[in-house]
Design a protein around this motif. Sequence first.
Motif, PDB file in Angstrom:
ATOM      1  N   CYS A 192       1.065   7.669   6.005  1.00 21.50           N
ATOM      2  CA  CYS A 192       2.449   7.241   6.288  1.00 21.50           C
ATOM      3  C   CYS A 192       3.435   8.385   6.127  1.00 21.50           C
ATOM      4  O   CYS A 192       4.600   8.257   6.489  1.00 21.50           O
ATOM      5  CB  CYS A 192       2.841   6.085   5.373  1.00 21.50           C
ATOM      6  SG  CYS A 192       3.274   6.578   3.696  1.00 21.50           S
ATOM      7  N   CYS A 236      -0.647  10.521   2.129  1.00 24.19           N
ATOM      8  CA  CYS A 236      -0.950   9.238   2.768  1.00 24.19           C
ATOM      9  C   CYS A 236      -0.622   9.383   4.265  1.00 24.19           C
ATOM     10  O   CYS A 236       0.317  10.099   4.610  1.00 24.19           O
ATOM     11  CB  CYS A 236      -0.074   8.166   2.129  1.00 24.19           C
ATOM     12  SG  CYS A 236      -0.310   6.523   2.805  1.00 24.19           S
ATOM     13  N   GLN A 274       4.102   9.910   3.069  1.00 21.96           N
ATOM     14  CA  GLN A 274       4.467  10.090   1.660  1.00 21.96           C
ATOM     15  C   GLN A 274       3.255  10.627   0.883  1.00 21.96           C
ATOM     16  O   GLN A 274       2.172  10.784   1.419  1.00 21.96           O
ATOM     17  CB  GLN A 274       4.881   8.746   1.054  1.00 21.96           C
ATOM     18  CG  GLN A 274       6.025   8.063   1.778  1.00 21.96           C
ATOM     19  CD  GLN A 274       6.458   6.780   1.070  1.00 21.96           C
ATOM     20  OE1 GLN A 274       7.542   6.725   0.543  1.00 21.96           O
ATOM     21  NE2 GLN A 274       5.603   5.779   1.056  1.00 21.96           N
ATOM     22  N   CYS A 299       0.875   7.264  -2.529  1.00 21.81           N
ATOM     23  CA  CYS A 299       0.937   5.829  -2.232  1.00 21.81           C
ATOM     24  C   CYS A 299      -0.274   5.128  -2.845  1.00 21.81           C
ATOM     25  O   CYS A 299      -1.360   5.707  -2.948  1.00 21.81           O
ATOM     26  CB  CYS A 299       0.889   5.588  -0.727  1.00 21.81           C
ATOM     27  SG  CYS A 299       2.363   6.100   0.145  1.00 21.81           S
ATOM     28  N   GLY A 337       0.803  -1.230   0.000  1.00 24.65           N
ATOM     29  CA  GLY A 337       0.000   0.000   0.000  1.00 24.65           C
ATOM     30  C   GLY A 337       0.826   1.265   0.000  1.00 24.65           C
ATOM     31  O   GLY A 337       0.316   2.344  -0.301  1.00 24.65           O
ATOM     32  N   HIS A 338       2.106   1.146   0.338  1.00 23.04           N
ATOM     33  CA  HIS A 338       2.934   2.347   0.440  1.00 23.04           C
ATOM     34  C   HIS A 338       4.024   2.405  -0.618  1.00 23.04           C
ATOM     35  O   HIS A 338       5.036   3.103  -0.439  1.00 23.04           O
ATOM     36  CB  HIS A 338       3.491   2.487   1.859  1.00 23.04           C
ATOM     37  CG  HIS A 338       2.383   2.560   2.861  1.00 23.04           C
ATOM     38  ND1 HIS A 338       1.581   3.675   2.996  1.00 23.04           N
ATOM     39  CD2 HIS A 338       1.870   1.614   3.677  1.00 23.04           C
ATOM     40  CE1 HIS A 338       0.641   3.417   3.892  1.00 23.04           C
ATOM     41  NE2 HIS A 338       0.792   2.172   4.324  1.00 23.04           N
TER      42      HIS A 338
HETATM   43 ZN    ZN Z   1       1.757   5.559   2.368  1.00 24.68          ZN
END
Ligand code: ZN
Length: 307
Positions: free
Chosen positions: A178, A176, A180, A183, A165-166
């Motif tokens: 996360c 995202c 980033q 993604c 997913g990333h």
């Molecule tokens: Zn991500």
Amino acid sequence: MTEHVVVALDVGGTGMKCALVRPDGTVHHEERHPTLAARGPEAVTENILEIAAGLAAKARADALEPVAVGVAVPGVVDEENGVAVWSSNVGFRDVPLRSLIEEKLKLPAALGHDVRVGGIAEARLGAGKGERHVLFAAIGTGIAAALVVNGAGYNGAHGAAGELGHIIVRPGGPSCPCGQHGCLEAIASARAIGARYRELSGLSDASAFDVVSRINSDETARQVWHEAIQALADGMITAQALFDVSVLVLGGGLAEAGDTLLGPLKAAMERRVTFHRMPKIVKAALGDTAGCKGAALLALDHLEHSA
Ligand SMILES: [Zn+2]
């Protein structure tokens, strides 16, 4: 001789799927419980220990011998040391779950990552049965994957492999959680699909489920689905370039869309194929019991290796 069973628990953000599983993978008994994540990681840990102990007692009451415990948890998992390192939805921070279970139940225990053990179960008992190189991708609220080769999951050096997913499929794209941008999960997860549809349609309570059900009647739904499929195909063809699997097993909530997902995804991947060999693309067979069955397999493998 008393028949053996393993105690298996799949701990999710909201609920736990629990079972007593025989060595051949068949289920003797199943239970579901709330995780109680809102009460904090200590309460969740206590809850897991109580439920596992209750299942072992249930086995003995049914004249079965519990021989090991397998637990699947989300987040970052150090399988080697049996530690739930980090989880956003359950709140674990370096919880030594394996040793806590072993102390409480006086049984050998194994700890695994929920998607990875789900992939092991699909590869050995479900839609990947008979295949040696399987990529299991869970597409739900988030997107994660598990590479399973000859029935064994690949963990990575830090227990963090499979974060499909990333991988970035749209540089500079949507942000995202996360940290980033662009993604795969920020475009093609059920959460992202729902958010994109709400943004374009102005319908404030629509979800990915509405997108799927409106594909034939709503141009905006069709567009959002198309964008998600193209992003998924970019992600999956990247995974295929890296892993060259024979079968791609799609699970998670979005896989319930069935051919609405599989058909266009297959076509979009085929358009991207150059040197790659296309994997078969199939829907997961075990539904939401994959994690629990995988936890049981982990416990059985653990017994075998320590025997
Ligand atoms: Zn991500």
